[in-house]
Design an enzyme around this catalytic site. Structure first.
Site, PDB file in Angstrom:
ATOM      1  N   ASP A   1       0.703  -1.373   0.053  1.00  0.00           N
ATOM      2  CA  ASP A   1      -0.022   0.059  -0.069  1.00  0.00           C
ATOM      3  C   ASP A   1       0.763   1.360   0.072  1.00  0.00           C
ATOM      4  OD1 ASP A   1      -2.089   1.778  -0.174  1.00  0.00           O
ATOM      5  OD2 ASP A   1      -2.802   1.084   1.784  1.00  0.00           O
ATOM      6  N   ALA A   2       1.363   1.467  -1.077  1.00  0.00           N
ATOM      7  CA  ALA A   2       2.313   2.369  -1.391  1.00  0.00           C
ATOM      8  C   ALA A   2       1.693   4.064  -1.875  1.00  0.00           C
ATOM      9  CB  ALA A   2       3.252   2.076  -2.266  1.00  0.00           C
ATOM     10  N   LYS A   3       0.675   4.046  -2.818  1.00  0.00           N
ATOM     11  CA  LYS A   3      -0.023   4.996  -3.385  1.00  0.00           C
ATOM     12  C   LYS A   3       1.112   5.747  -4.083  1.00  0.00           C
ATOM     13  CE  LYS A   3      -3.787   5.023  -0.098  1.00  0.00           C
ATOM     14  NZ  LYS A   3      -3.424   4.171   0.980  1.00  0.00           N
ATOM     15  N   ARG A   4       1.925   5.232  -4.917  1.00  0.00           N
ATOM     16  CA  ARG A   4       2.742   5.994  -5.708  1.00  0.00           C
ATOM     17  C   ARG A   4       1.986   6.240  -7.100  1.00  0.00           C
ATOM     18  NH1 ARG A   4       4.903   4.976  -1.344  1.00  0.00           N
ATOM     19  NH2 ARG A   4       7.096   4.454  -1.229  1.00  0.00           N
TER      20      ARG A   4
ATOM     21  N   ASP B   1      -1.951  10.139   1.679  1.00  0.00           N
ATOM     22  CA  ASP B   1      -2.566   8.917   2.181  1.00  0.00           C
ATOM     23  C   ASP B   1      -3.490   9.391   3.202  1.00  0.00           C
ATOM     24  OD1 ASP B   1      -3.415   6.309   3.177  1.00  0.00           O
ATOM     25  OD2 ASP B   1      -1.546   5.511   2.116  1.00  0.00           O
TER      26      ASP B   1
END
Lengths: 272, 272
Positions: free
Chosen positions: A94-97, B99
């Site tokens: 879960d890095a949201k890159r 996030d």
């Protein structure tokens, strides 16, 4: 992992639970702090206690990067432990890159190839060439933010753009991208009715759903509107499970909480 | 670092150049690969050769994460080297994070406190509570994506939302957030005329501008429309400078390229 293998695992375990491994050293049992790698020891105990009840684990990279080198090491050990001992488990970084093409390629390589996660979460703001590099790996997936579960989701995601909320545009446009069949989407549980509209746009995709429980979403409502014929949902719980107790019995209590959710899921699958 | 200290440095060095440290082991001189930490040695040589011509360095975290633990170590050594030897330099962790609140707090702590960067780039998609945690640190900054320089910028950022392009909504709404005076924005150089409109919304903010040179943007055009009375621009160049040569003379050639840009900047500042 293919999505049909994922569905198969869901049917077998009667669970579509994803456990978020967001480890905060201030919240884990004190005795673990004396071990050489408290974060990994905590994760290992949680995984050992829950792997038959969950189909997916999702370490949030922020919680590892916050501890610098040691944190990164804990992340590596955690994914290796999962891949070696529980290859049937679907794993999410879960890095949201999301960045320009050559940079996204580096991130994709880091998470999907080197660390060998099954998937990584990505942000859509920079568009097609920032996401496509994550879709180049066979049997790997990018899970793109569509409608998130936080308050700020209503700042931009629900703005009407050309007569349609931005998150719907994101869903629609992303379907035209190369290898888009490897996309999954993050859809928060805060408003279950949204799932009806979303399923019109992406009937077949897997949706990763945060916000059930702690953040107020209802599991049965989400399933009612969001489930498709191969289930198509991964429901995440992080703090509710991993911090069910901060004492020596933390793993046992995590299992109890995971089982409570799994039983609810089992009943839903039976009626679906 | 305060923005007035940054402007002061710009006036002193007659430069508003930011050098992107996006180190790819396939592109650096072969002899460095024999050293213990090739990425750091490369960065150190580039910094030593250019620090009087640039006001800012920007490592892109993807290029470090791609090398796992060793990469993270190189990033740590690079920022420590900069902070110890060139405390006047403005540093950017180009991480494009964002996030839910508690997670953004972890990222903010990692980059602004532990690694002690002056700033970190963030993505706006998740809204207010995903960005505000990055604005809690005195004399530190979050640099938010507004209009990026890649092709995908035109997928969502320029969609009209309530009669106004999304990136303008992002700029406007972000101004209402807590500590928004600590925000800077990423604005690509691909269309210089856009700066006129952008300056109407954020007249005082610093803008980090990628896309000059390699990606086709013109420095003089960007300055014409984007500069304000405290300069307000950081122009990034990565590959054009750091890979000016792949031979033993790489640092020297990087300096030549940086000087070429700095001289152009010096002339612009003189006439501004």
């Amino acid at each position: 992992m293919t999505t049909s293998q994922l569905t198969q695992q869901i049917r077998q375990k009667k669970s579509f639970l994803c456990i978020g491994l967001d480890v905060d050293l201030n919240k884990i049992p004190k005795h673990l702090l004396e071990t050489e790698d408290p974060i990994f020891e905590f994760n290992k105990a949680i995984i050992d206690a829950t792997h038959d009840l969950a189909v997916c684990y999702k370490p949030n990279t922020a919680f590892y990067e916050a501890y610098g080198l040691k944190g990164w090491q804990s992340l590596e050990k955690t994914i290796h432990y999962l891949n070696e001992n529980h290859p049937e488990i679907f794993t999410i970084a879960d890095a949201k890159r999301g960045d320009i093409g050559n940079t996204s390629t580096m991130y994709a390589k880091a998470f999907l190839e080197d660390l060998n996660f099954d998937s990584v979460t990505v942000a859509p703001y920079m568009g097609k060439d920032s996401v496509e590099p994550f879709l180049q790996f066979e049997n790997k997936h990018a899970i793109m933010l569509a409608l998130t579960s936080n308050e700020g989701a209503f700042d931009f995601q629900t703005l009407e753009a050309h007569g349609k909320e931005l998150y719907k545009q994101v869903l629609e446009i992303s379907k035209t991208w190369k290898n888009s069949e490897r996309l999954m989407y993050v859809v928060g549980a805060t408003k279950a009715e949204y799932f009806t509209e979303i399923r019109k746009i992406v009937p077949d995709s897997f949706l990763l759903v945060p916000g059930v429980g702690a953040q107020g979403g209802s599991l049965s409502e989400v399933c009612k509107y969001g489930m498709n014929d191969h289930v198509g949902l991964l429901i995440n719980s992080s703090r509710g499970i991993i911090y069910a107790s901060a004492e020596n019995d933390f793993a046992e209590k995590a299992r109890e909480e995971a089982m409570r959710i799994q039983e609810e899921m089992s009943a839903i699958l039976l009626n679906h």
